[in-house]
Design an enzyme around this catalytic site. Structure first.
Site, PDB file in Angstrom:
ATOM      1  N   HIS A   1       0.838  -1.201   0.000  1.00 42.21           N
ATOM      2  CA  HIS A   1       0.000   0.000   0.000  1.00 42.21           C
ATOM      3  C   HIS A   1       0.874   1.253   0.000  1.00 42.21           C
ATOM      4  O   HIS A   1       0.692   2.163  -0.814  1.00 42.21           O
ATOM      5  CB  HIS A   1      -0.923  -0.034   1.225  1.00 42.21           C
ATOM      6  N   GLU A   2       1.827   1.286   0.919  1.00 39.17           N
ATOM      7  CA  GLU A   2       2.683   2.465   1.028  1.00 39.17           C
ATOM      8  C   GLU A   2       3.676   2.543  -0.129  1.00 39.17           C
ATOM      9  O   GLU A   2       4.020   3.647  -0.584  1.00 39.17           O
ATOM     10  CB  GLU A   2       3.426   2.447   2.371  1.00 39.17           C
TER      11      GLU A   2
ATOM     12  N   HIS B   1       1.972   4.299  -2.980  1.00 41.76           N
ATOM     13  CA  HIS B   1       2.002   5.758  -2.817  1.00 41.76           C
ATOM     14  C   HIS B   1       3.358   6.312  -3.254  1.00 41.76           C
ATOM     15  O   HIS B   1       3.436   7.281  -4.016  1.00 41.76           O
ATOM     16  CB  HIS B   1       1.780   6.131  -1.346  1.00 41.76           C
TER      17      HIS B   1
END
Length: 268
Positions: free
Chosen positions: A59-60, A63
């Site tokens: 997820h990170e 980003h």
């Protein structure tokens, strides 16, 4: 580019040993749950926690990777491209607390993590895509987990466990509970609440006056969501939506119950 620069760039993108360990735990526990090796509840517990931690890292990473292509070339030097959760801006809120909430309540709590130097990004659409990249990873994870369960491809998996009066195939049950965490995390992250990715998606399109008025409340957005979800009625509405989404893939909510029951092996 000099040799030193190339070496540094390579190091900044090399997958960290921490992430490899998480993948090893995930793969080993998946094999154990599939085969029915050892205590089924503990195997499901390890599989779900490892899978959840891997999804947090990805997820990170999404980003950071999107920010890199958007113009923030500092994400590599900060270690965000190594998939090492200890490199995040706040490892407690982005990694520790989400895992704790899974242990306590079985909900995919979103966390804030990578610090993006937004002034380096040009274009509102790029800003929105950076914010959307994380929860889209959770959605992709959920689809990959739900499709084989809903299609019945895992109905003959060898690992089984007794849950009440039911003999349950442990692997699809574990996948379903992990999918519930992914769906709930995506939905929470897409909420247009300051401090969450959903607000980050719409923020570039708001007026400067509105953004300045909302900015002081951003650190408390996640806390506000937690307080609201503490209300049982809101909690029921939310999980009703989660179950409806999972039902679209043909996955019955009873599988969630079985998976969560096995996950909490200390209560068995």
């Amino acid at each position: 580019m000099s040799f030193a620069d190339a070496r540094r760039s390579s190091d900044e993108r090399r997958i960290s040993p921490v992430f490899w360990v998480l993948l090893a735990v995930l793969g080993t526990s998946a094999w154990a749950v599939w085969q029915g090796y050892g205590a089924p509840g503990f195997g499901v517990f390890l599989f779900v926690v490892a899978g959840w931690m891997v999804s947090l890292c990805l997820h990170e990473y999404a980003h950071a990777r999107t920010a890199l292509h958007g113009g923030d070339i500092t994400v590599g030097a900060k270690g965000y491209l190594t998939l090492n959760p200890f490199k995040y801006a706040n490892a407690v809120t982005s990694f520790v607390l989400p895992v704790v909430f899974v242990l306590l309540g079985g909900i995919g709590l979103p966390g804030g993590a990578v610090f993006i130097e937004r002034h380096r990004i040009r274009g509102r659409l790029k800003h929105s895509l950076i914010s959307a990249a994380g929860p889209l990873v959770n959605l992709a994870f959920a689809v990959l987990l739900l499709v084989p369960v809903g299609a019945g491809w895992l109905d003959d998996s060898p690992g089984t466990a007794q849950v009440g009066q039911y003999l349950v195939h442990t692997f699809p049950a574990a996948l379903t509970f992990l999918a519930l965490l992914q769906v709930s995390a995506a939905l929470l992250n897409f909420l247009p609440v300051p401090g969450l990715d959903g607000y980050g998606i719409i923020e570039p399109w708001l007026s400067l006056k509105t953004r300045r008025a909302v900015e002081p409340f951003a650190p408390y957005g996640l806390l506000a969501v937690f307080i609201v979800f503490w209300q049982s009625q809101v909690n029921q509405w939310f999980f009703s939506l989660v179950y409806r989404i999972m039902d679209l893939f043909g996955v019955n909510e009873f599988y969630v119950y079985f998976g969560q029951h096995l996950f909490r092996f200390w209560q068995m």
